[in-house]
Design a protein around this motif. Sequence first.
Motif: not given
Length: 203
Positions: A110-116
Amino acid sequence: MSLYVRLKTLFDDSPSNVDTGKRFFAYLIDWFLGALFMMFPICLLWLFQTHDMEGMSRVSLWLIQDRLSTSQTYLAGCIGILFSLFYYVVIPWKIFPGQTLGKRAVGIKIVSLDEKDVSLKTLLVRQVIGIMILEGVFYNVSDIWHTLVSMMSGLNFTGILMYQGLIVGIFSAALAMVYKSHRLLHDYLAKTKVVLWQEPVKK
């Protein structure tokens, strides 16, 4: 503008590198292990108080209420929820960032939409509000809080909450199958997505 076009623009249709089969297999692992984490302390409390080994296979809060005190029933429910939070929130927050044991086993994250990496706040929105509450019928911990709400209020909300979770859960699964992003409702709520992951090679 047609309804189809409106829906296309409302939900994310960008391609994902994780197919629905991989996410479903991770879900099955998490469903099983999450249930073990939740029921282990409840079964221990039951065994310690009743010494009924055979009864452990059918332990529920309703059964505990029949055999033990009200305070012990509430304690069992709260401990079960806390252990579930450890599995679904603490593990992907502190132990394996972005991963439950099921996701780690199949190689997704699972990542945030900015892939962080996801924050604690994001995990609480995704795992607690999205998964345990709104889509709850597909997760064992939801039965615990449904039962606690019914016991505390004196009204049987179990059926209502179960059907609500079923409707939302089916809608969420439909989103993942129809759109190329394969994001479920809890991903939209928390602004997350699931991506492929490989364990770093140790040098």
